[in-house]
Design a protein around this motif. Structure first.
Motif, PDB file in Angstrom:
ATOM      1  N   UNK A 191       4.547  -9.700   7.959  1.00  0.00           N
ATOM      2  CA  UNK A 191       5.231  -9.189   9.134  1.00  0.00           C
ATOM      3  C   UNK A 191       4.816  -7.736   9.378  1.00  0.00           C
ATOM      4  N   UNK A 192       4.921  -7.255  10.609  1.00  0.00           N
ATOM      5  CA  UNK A 192       4.562  -5.857  10.869  1.00  0.00           C
ATOM      6  C   UNK A 192       5.310  -4.878   9.974  1.00  0.00           C
ATOM      7  N   UNK A 193       6.525  -5.202   9.609  1.00  0.00           N
ATOM      8  CA  UNK A 193       7.302  -4.298   8.747  1.00  0.00           C
ATOM      9  C   UNK A 193       6.809  -4.274   7.304  1.00  0.00           C
ATOM     10  N   UNK A 194       5.840  -5.115   6.975  1.00  0.00           N
ATOM     11  CA  UNK A 194       5.216  -5.054   5.645  1.00  0.00           C
ATOM     12  C   UNK A 194       4.110  -3.998   5.594  1.00  0.00           C
ATOM     13  N   UNK A 195       3.792  -3.413   6.730  1.00  0.00           N
ATOM     14  CA  UNK A 195       2.758  -2.386   6.780  1.00  0.00           C
ATOM     15  C   UNK A 195       3.135  -1.194   5.905  1.00  0.00           C
ATOM     16  N   UNK A 196       2.244  -0.852   4.982  1.00  0.00           N
ATOM     17  CA  UNK A 196       2.516   0.237   4.041  1.00  0.00           C
ATOM     18  C   UNK A 196       1.308   0.416   3.130  1.00  0.00           C
ATOM     19  N   UNK A 197       1.351   1.471   2.340  1.00  0.00           N
ATOM     20  CA  UNK A 197       0.418   1.602   1.223  1.00  0.00           C
ATOM     21  C   UNK A 197       1.087   0.952   0.016  1.00  0.00           C
ATOM     22  N   UNK A 198       0.373   0.043  -0.611  1.00  0.00           N
ATOM     23  CA  UNK A 198       0.895  -0.694  -1.759  1.00  0.00           C
ATOM     24  C   UNK A 198       0.322  -0.098  -3.051  1.00  0.00           C
ATOM     25  N   UNK A 199       1.216   0.167  -3.988  1.00  0.00           N
ATOM     26  CA  UNK A 199       0.839   0.787  -5.249  1.00  0.00           C
ATOM     27  C   UNK A 199       1.143  -0.141  -6.417  1.00  0.00           C
ATOM     28  N   UNK A 200       0.246  -0.142  -7.363  1.00  0.00           N
ATOM     29  CA  UNK A 200       0.421  -0.886  -8.601  1.00  0.00           C
ATOM     30  C   UNK A 200       1.047   0.048  -9.637  1.00  0.00           C
ATOM     31  N   UNK A 201       1.932  -0.494 -10.443  1.00  0.00           N
ATOM     32  CA  UNK A 201       2.621   0.283 -11.471  1.00  0.00           C
ATOM     33  C   UNK A 201       2.631  -0.480 -12.780  1.00  0.00           C
ATOM     34  N   UNK A 202       2.504   0.273 -13.877  1.00  0.00           N
ATOM     35  CA  UNK A 202       2.631  -0.311 -15.211  1.00  0.00           C
ATOM     36  C   UNK A 202       3.536   0.576 -16.046  1.00  0.00           C
ATOM     37  N   UNK A 203       4.411  -0.050 -16.797  1.00  0.00           N
ATOM     38  CA  UNK A 203       5.338   0.673 -17.663  1.00  0.00           C
ATOM     39  C   UNK A 203       5.013   0.337 -19.113  1.00  0.00           C
ATOM     40  N   UNK A 204       4.791   1.375 -19.906  1.00  0.00           N
ATOM     41  CA  UNK A 204       4.493   1.170 -21.322  1.00  0.00           C
ATOM     42  C   UNK A 204       5.108   2.308 -22.117  1.00  0.00           C
ATOM     43  N   UNK A 205       5.945   1.949 -23.069  1.00  0.00           N
ATOM     44  CA  UNK A 205       6.576   2.940 -23.951  1.00  0.00           C
ATOM     45  C   UNK A 205       7.251   4.052 -23.163  1.00  0.00           C
ATOM     46  N   UNK A 206       7.916   3.693 -22.100  1.00  0.00           N
ATOM     47  CA  UNK A 206       8.651   4.656 -21.317  1.00  0.00           C
ATOM     48  C   UNK A 206       7.825   5.481 -20.356  1.00  0.00           C
ATOM     49  N   UNK A 207       6.528   5.196 -20.277  1.00  0.00           N
ATOM     50  CA  UNK A 207       5.658   5.962 -19.384  1.00  0.00           C
ATOM     51  C   UNK A 207       5.147   5.088 -18.248  1.00  0.00           C
ATOM     52  N   UNK A 208       5.193   5.651 -17.057  1.00  0.00           N
ATOM     53  CA  UNK A 208       4.704   4.961 -15.868  1.00  0.00           C
ATOM     54  C   UNK A 208       3.257   5.354 -15.579  1.00  0.00           C
ATOM     55  N   UNK A 209       2.470   4.373 -15.177  1.00  0.00           N
ATOM     56  CA  UNK A 209       1.129   4.615 -14.673  1.00  0.00           C
ATOM     57  C   UNK A 209       1.042   4.041 -13.273  1.00  0.00           C
ATOM     58  N   UNK A 210       0.273   4.703 -12.404  1.00  0.00           N
ATOM     59  CA  UNK A 210       0.172   4.297 -11.010  1.00  0.00           C
ATOM     60  C   UNK A 210      -1.283   4.186 -10.590  1.00  0.00           C
ATOM     61  N   UNK A 211      -1.534   3.246  -9.693  1.00  0.00           N
ATOM     62  CA  UNK A 211      -2.831   3.166  -9.064  1.00  0.00           C
ATOM     63  C   UNK A 211      -2.895   4.102  -7.872  1.00  0.00           C
ATOM     64  N   UNK A 212      -4.039   4.107  -7.196  1.00  0.00           N
ATOM     65  CA  UNK A 212      -4.247   5.031  -6.089  1.00  0.00           C
ATOM     66  C   UNK A 212      -3.705   4.480  -4.770  1.00  0.00           C
ATOM     67  N   UNK A 213      -3.381   3.211  -4.737  1.00  0.00           N
ATOM     68  CA  UNK A 213      -2.814   2.602  -3.545  1.00  0.00           C
ATOM     69  C   UNK A 213      -3.846   1.897  -2.689  1.00  0.00           C
ATOM     70  N   UNK A 214      -3.390   0.888  -1.984  1.00  0.00           N
ATOM     71  CA  UNK A 214      -4.240   0.163  -1.034  1.00  0.00           C
ATOM     72  C   UNK A 214      -3.444  -0.076   0.242  1.00  0.00           C
ATOM     73  N   UNK A 215      -4.082   0.164   1.381  1.00  0.00           N
ATOM     74  CA  UNK A 215      -3.387   0.075   2.663  1.00  0.00           C
ATOM     75  C   UNK A 215      -3.310  -1.372   3.137  1.00  0.00           C
ATOM     76  N   UNK A 216      -2.128  -1.775   3.546  1.00  0.00           N
ATOM     77  CA  UNK A 216      -1.912  -3.071   4.195  1.00  0.00           C
ATOM     78  C   UNK A 216      -1.352  -2.799   5.578  1.00  0.00           C
ATOM     79  N   UNK A 217      -2.029  -3.309   6.588  1.00  0.00           N
ATOM     80  CA  UNK A 217      -1.589  -3.134   7.961  1.00  0.00           C
ATOM     81  C   UNK A 217      -1.455  -4.495   8.608  1.00  0.00           C
ATOM     82  N   UNK A 218      -0.266  -4.772   9.139  1.00  0.00           N
ATOM     83  CA  UNK A 218       0.015  -6.053   9.784  1.00  0.00           C
ATOM     84  C   UNK A 218       0.239  -5.807  11.262  1.00  0.00           C
ATOM     85  N   UNK A 219      -0.591  -6.401  12.091  1.00  0.00           N
ATOM     86  CA  UNK A 219      -0.482  -6.219  13.528  1.00  0.00           C
ATOM     87  C   UNK A 219       0.373  -7.328  14.133  1.00  0.00           C
ATOM     88  N   UNK A 220       1.076  -6.973  15.185  1.00  0.00           N
ATOM     89  CA  UNK A 220       1.961  -7.965  15.835  1.00  0.00           C
ATOM     90  C   UNK A 220       1.245  -8.713  16.922  1.00  0.00           C
TER      91      UNK A 220
END
Length: 115
Positions: free
Chosen positions: A86-115
């Motif tokens: 849906x158009x409201x899903x448009x955003x930058x999507x980030x991957x996350x991993x949790x290990x031993x209380x520490x968060x790691x993040x990816x750089x993000x990937x853009x998702x754009x949904x046109x109506x």
């Protein structure tokens, strides 16, 4: 810390599908959880879907029944299958991993949904 690289974003029409991938720099064994988050312009980052080391999943209400999170331990990769976008899903999507209380993040990937 875990290095994470997302891919699979792009432009899609409403009702279409995309599959996001998140490749980890190490084995997924030992990670407490992984997840997908997204951030739309002017909004806070929000949880989309999460999967624990025990393969338990939870989803944001807005994506339940449309998105599916999964992991492939042989490929050290997490996926997010997104259907009926849906158009409201448009955003930058980030991957996350949790290990031993520490968060790691990816750089993000853009998702754009046109109506």
């Amino acid at each position: 810390q875990v290095q994470l690289v997302e891919s699979g974003g792009g432009l899609v029409q409403a009702g279409g599908s995309l599959r996001l991938s998140c490749a980890a720099s190490r084995t997924l064994f030992g990670l407490n959880a992984m997840g997908w988050y997204r951030q739309a312009p002017g909004k806070q980052r929000e949880l989309v879907a999460r999967i624990s080391s025990g393969r338990l999943t939870n989803y944001a209400d807005s994506v339940k029944g449309r998105f599916t999170i999964s992991t492939d331990y042989a490929k050290n990769t997490m996926y997010l299958q997104m259907n009926n976008l849906k158009p409201e899903d448009t955003a930058v999507y980030y991957c996350n991993a949790l290990r031993a209380g520490m968060d790691s993040w990816g750089q993000g990937t853009q998702v754009t949904v046109s109506s």
